[in-house]
Design a protein around this motif. Structure first.
Motif, PDB file in Angstrom:
ATOM      1  N   LEU B 103       0.852  -1.184   0.000  1.00 38.17           N
ATOM      2  CA  LEU B 103       0.000   0.000   0.000  1.00 38.17           C
ATOM      3  C   LEU B 103       0.889   1.236   0.000  1.00 38.17           C
ATOM      4  O   LEU B 103       1.723   1.408   0.884  1.00 38.17           O
ATOM      5  N   ALA B 104       0.719   2.056  -1.027  1.00 36.00           N
ATOM      6  CA  ALA B 104       1.650   3.165  -1.217  1.00 36.00           C
ATOM      7  C   ALA B 104       1.147   4.468  -0.618  1.00 36.00           C
ATOM      8  O   ALA B 104       1.922   5.340  -0.258  1.00 36.00           O
ATOM      9  N   MET B 105      -0.159   4.605  -0.514  1.00 40.36           N
ATOM     10  CA  MET B 105      -0.729   5.899  -0.147  1.00 40.36           C
ATOM     11  C   MET B 105      -1.215   5.902   1.309  1.00 40.36           C
ATOM     12  O   MET B 105      -1.427   4.854   1.890  1.00 40.36           O
ATOM     13  N   PRO B 106      -1.418   7.082   1.865  1.00 40.91           N
ATOM     14  CA  PRO B 106      -1.728   7.134   3.297  1.00 40.91           C
ATOM     15  C   PRO B 106      -3.140   6.722   3.689  1.00 40.91           C
ATOM     16  O   PRO B 106      -3.355   6.351   4.826  1.00 40.91           O
ATOM     17  N   THR B 107      -4.095   6.807   2.767  1.00 40.03           N
ATOM     18  CA  THR B 107      -5.475   6.454   3.145  1.00 40.03           C
ATOM     19  C   THR B 107      -6.099   5.570   2.061  1.00 40.03           C
ATOM     20  O   THR B 107      -5.641   5.574   0.909  1.00 40.03           O
ATOM     21  N   ASP B 110      -6.955   7.495  -1.134  1.00 40.63           N
ATOM     22  CA  ASP B 110      -5.799   7.783  -1.998  1.00 40.63           C
ATOM     23  C   ASP B 110      -5.328   6.535  -2.730  1.00 40.63           C
ATOM     24  O   ASP B 110      -4.911   6.593  -3.881  1.00 40.63           O
ATOM     25  N   GLU B 111      -5.401   5.408  -2.029  1.00 40.36           N
ATOM     26  CA  GLU B 111      -4.890   4.163  -2.601  1.00 40.36           C
ATOM     27  C   GLU B 111      -5.706   3.784  -3.843  1.00 40.36           C
ATOM     28  O   GLU B 111      -5.146   3.425  -4.873  1.00 40.36           O
ATOM     29  N   VAL B 144      -3.835   4.334   6.686  1.00 39.78           N
ATOM     30  CA  VAL B 144      -3.788   2.906   6.347  1.00 39.78           C
ATOM     31  C   VAL B 144      -3.216   2.073   7.493  1.00 39.78           C
ATOM     32  O   VAL B 144      -3.666   0.963   7.758  1.00 39.78           O
TER      33      VAL B 144
END
Lengths: 260, 493
Positions: B103-107, B110-111, B144
């Protein structure tokens, strides 16, 4: 939860006080200035306020990192004493004679890294990684790979803080210091963090590519400069002037010679 | 449920696929997958399952600098060419093994947006509909890292499938999922199959998918060694056949032990009295009173994110109880004078890497020897593979070996209470056997063992007593009831 169509309004509830691209410019330029500047007084004038704000903003989330940073000053003092302890004696503590060279090195480098760390904490505390990647690639036209790497690095800080707490817990059970002090402690704490971080980075990279990162098309947007962004840029300009004045020796005009 | 009738959407004929550091990770393997069918690739840990997925998606060749000899046809595209690889994201939705690491994004918002934006789809309503479909709408803007393992897994799937790809590839999708998550995954897969998607699942716990697969391939030592059609797999002896090849195919009931005659009078090692535990001022669990006895393995079962790890940390003294008292051998673990504290209570975290302090297995074991007072030789002799791995960093061992090493470190301290957090995640049958052996050693030494798990097989194989997290409370149940609790969602699906 706002559900409008533009990315900026969509993220309105999560936007920090200042546009991430402007904060990025502020952080990057100030870091360069602090690297170049060798004048203790201008370093203090720039570094201390940024550090105070950055550490205060970052304290809640990054207190362990800030503590580790402060522990690093012990190493800095030892280095200064071992390598640059020359010139007139300033302080005598038993057999230890602290000379002007060591004091000067400690103060100059200490202020420089404090300022840089302060700017870094200020940046990571005020920006949202997802907003940063969009802002940097659309407004500053930075390559998407650089923006993604930077945004992921911001996210990694939180993940590594969580990892650090886990590592510290098991260290206590295994009979090691929870807060690393010696180089060996630091190595044994950093190794699992970096190992987990490396694996994360590798698989995130693969997952991102499989989700079409290479195909990502970026639309351009003008840099947004409102009142707050203007204030930040003005403060930046002011600090550049202070650094220039320090480097050119003008600050000596207003500061008592003994402080230099 | 599924039959082999759709068009062939994947054909792979791999002569040899190699990493820069390992030749022939996959060799002489042919397999195909059809639209509307679930193709299962089964095999023990380290058999080359993930490498096979990385090969057919072009990742091995284009991103990992590996080499591939052979042919791959993925919905008319050759992912081994540069142009074909560029098309892969549009065709394939791939979910890798560990959701936490992809998982690259914070939420969650966003993912999911990230996938759609990459592919030029600017449709906010679609982001919300994907989040809704996977039960993540309420968590859209939650960090996340605050999601449970099951929610992270659902998010990884949601993000990979947001653009509605025709081919879905899942690597060990059940690895960190609780039975409710597995039920939800099975429902999602059923829906995808109804929509005519091609689904490829790599898994060693095949029993969750046996009734859904249209074709199953067995891979061992990098080569596909067997192939079964749907009808063959439904034969009564099929699970046993797979078991012979090191694949977990039996239902957990097949492993259950009779614990009725076991002595229940062991000394109480851990006692909790009205304990509330959580983070900050927020209690995750409250009013917990329980005892763990010497020589017994207790399991703590409950859904992802129900507070199992929090309770383990509380017992280990890594979290202060918000209320009540935790005692291990009559002592407060946070204030014990026993040094190192691991001699009193040892917690082995879900990610084994957190346990290690050294850069090689040899120095790791030497450190354990020094702190725990165990002879280095005895530690080296615990497993045959240790001698060969002495000079390797513990972080570069296989997943099973790392988990095994972390557990061995814990047991070497001879703790009075041993606490294990999801110790079977990603473990195949062979390492399950090793885990049982290590647990027997701890029990023999008189430790009280508490395992947080949602793995029915582990419960069946090792549990003497069982506790269920029920809302914010913990209650004791029989091992059979704990198993029923874990199996119920799967029966429903």
């Amino acid at each position: 939860m706002t559900r409008s169509s533009t990315w900026r309004s969509r993220y309105a509830s999560r936007e920090g006080p200042v546009d991430p691209a402007v904060l990025f410019i502020y952080g990057l330029v100030l870091t360069l200035v602090l690297f170049i500047d060798r004048d203790a007084l201008s370093l203090a004038l720039i570094g201390v306020p940024n550090a105070l704000i950055g550490f205060a903003l970052g304290w809640r989330k990054y207190k362990v990192l800030i503590a580790l940073f402060l522990i690093g000053f012990v190493g800095l003092a030892i280095n200064a004493l071992l390598l640059t302890n020359v010139g007139p004696a300033v302080l005598v503590v038993g057999p230890l004679i602290v000379r002007a060279g060591a004091v000067n090195t400690f103060v100059t480098i200490g202020l420089r890294i404090t300022g840089i760390a302060g700017v870094a904490f200020l940046f990571v505390s005020l920006v949202d990684p997802a907003l940063t990647v969009r802002s940097l690639e659309r407004e500053l036209r930075l390559p998407k790979g650089v923006c993604f790497a930077l945004a992921y690095a911001l996210r990694l800080i939180d993940l590594m803080s969580k990892d650090l707490r886990e590592v510290q817990g098991v260290r206590v059970l295994r009979g090691y210091r929870s807060v690393p002090i010696t180089p060996s402690d630091i190595k044994s704490v950093l190794t699992p963090l970096l190992s987990v971080g490396y694996e994360r980075a590798l698989w995130v990279g693969i997952a991102a590519e499989l989700r079409g990162f290479r195909l990502r098309k970026v639309s351009k947007e003008p840099l947004r400069v409102g009142l707050r962004e203007a204030i930040v840029l003005t403060l930046l300009a002011l600090q550049i002037l202070i650094a220039l004045a320090g480097m050119l020796g003008y600050l000596q005009l207003v500061v008592p010679h003994t402080l230099h | 449920m599924t039959e082999e009738r759709g068009d062939v959407s994947l054909e792979a004929d791999i002569e040899e696929a190699s990493y820069p550091s390992k030749r022939g990770a996959v060799k002489n393997s042919f397999f195909s997958a059809r639209a509307g069918g679930l193709t299962l690739i089964a095999g023990p840990s380290g058999s080359g399952k993930t490498t096979l997925l990385l090969t057919i998606t072009g990742v091995l060749k284009h991103l990992l600098q590996g080499s591939v000899k052979g042919k791959v046809n993925l919905a008319g595209v050759d992912p081994l060419t540069e142009e074909g690889f560029n098309e892969v994201p549009r065709i394939v939705g791939a979910v890798m093994q560990d959701p936490d690491k992809q998982l690259a994004m914070p939420t969650p918002y966003d993912e999911v947006s990230f996938t759609l934006e990459n592919l030029g789809i600017s449709d906010e309503e679609r982001v919300w509909s994907v989040l809704r479909k996977y039960g993540l709408e309420e968590h859209a803007f939650k960090p996340v890292e605050h999601l449970s393992g099951g929610q992270q897994r659902r998010l990884a799937i949601a993000a990979a499938l947001a653009h509605d790809p025709n081919v879905v590839v899942l690597d060990e999708p059940t690895a960190s999922l609780d039975p409710w998550g597995i039920k939800s995954l099975r429902e999602s897969l059923t829906q995808l199959l109804k929509e005519g998607k091609t689904v490829i699942v790599v898994e060693h716990k095949v029993r969750y998918f046996l009734d859904m697969t249209s074709r199953t391939y067995v891979i061992k030592d990098g080569t596909i060694i067997a192939e079964y059609g749907r009808d063959e797999l439904l034969l009564a002896n099929a699970p046993k056949k797979l078991l012979m090849m090191g694949i977990d195919a039996l239902p957990p009931e097949a492993h259950i032990r009779d614990v009725s005659g076991k002595d229940r009078e062991g000394k109480a090692i851990v006692s909790l009295d009205g304990v509330a535990c959580g983070y900050g001022d927020t209690a995750v669990l409250e009013d917990i009173s329980m005892e763990l006895r010497a020589g017994e393995v207790s399991v703590l079962v409950g859904p992802n994110g129900s507070g199992k790890t929090t309770l383990l940390k509380c017992i280990a003294g890594l979290l202060e109880p918000l209320d009540g008292h935790v005692r291990v051998m009559g002592e407060d673990p946070r204030r014990t004078s026993i040094r190192p504290r691991g001699r009193l209570v040892f917690y082995v975290p879900q990610i084994p890497d957190y346990t290690f302090v050294s850069n090689s297995v040899e120095s790791e074991l030497k450190e354990v020897s020094k702190k725990a007072g165990v002879a280095f030789r005895d530690l080296v002799d615990i497993a045959p593979w240790i001698k060969e791995a002495l000079h390797r960093p513990p972080y570069r061992l296989s997943h099973g070996q790392r988990r095994w090493l972390a557990l061995s470190v814990g047991i070497a301290y001879a703790p009075k209470a041993l606490l294990l957090d999801e110790p079977t995640t990603g473990l195949d049958l062979r390492f399950m056997g090793e885990l049982r052996r290590l647990l027997a050693k701890a029990i023999e030494a008189g430790a009280a063992v508490l395992i947080a798990t949602h793995d029915p097989r582990l419960v069946a194989e090792v549990a003497d007593r069982a506790f269920i997290v029920d809302g914010r409370r913990v209650r004791e149940v029989s091992v059979i009831d704990a198993l029923k609790y874990l199996e119920e969602p799967l029966r429903e699906s």
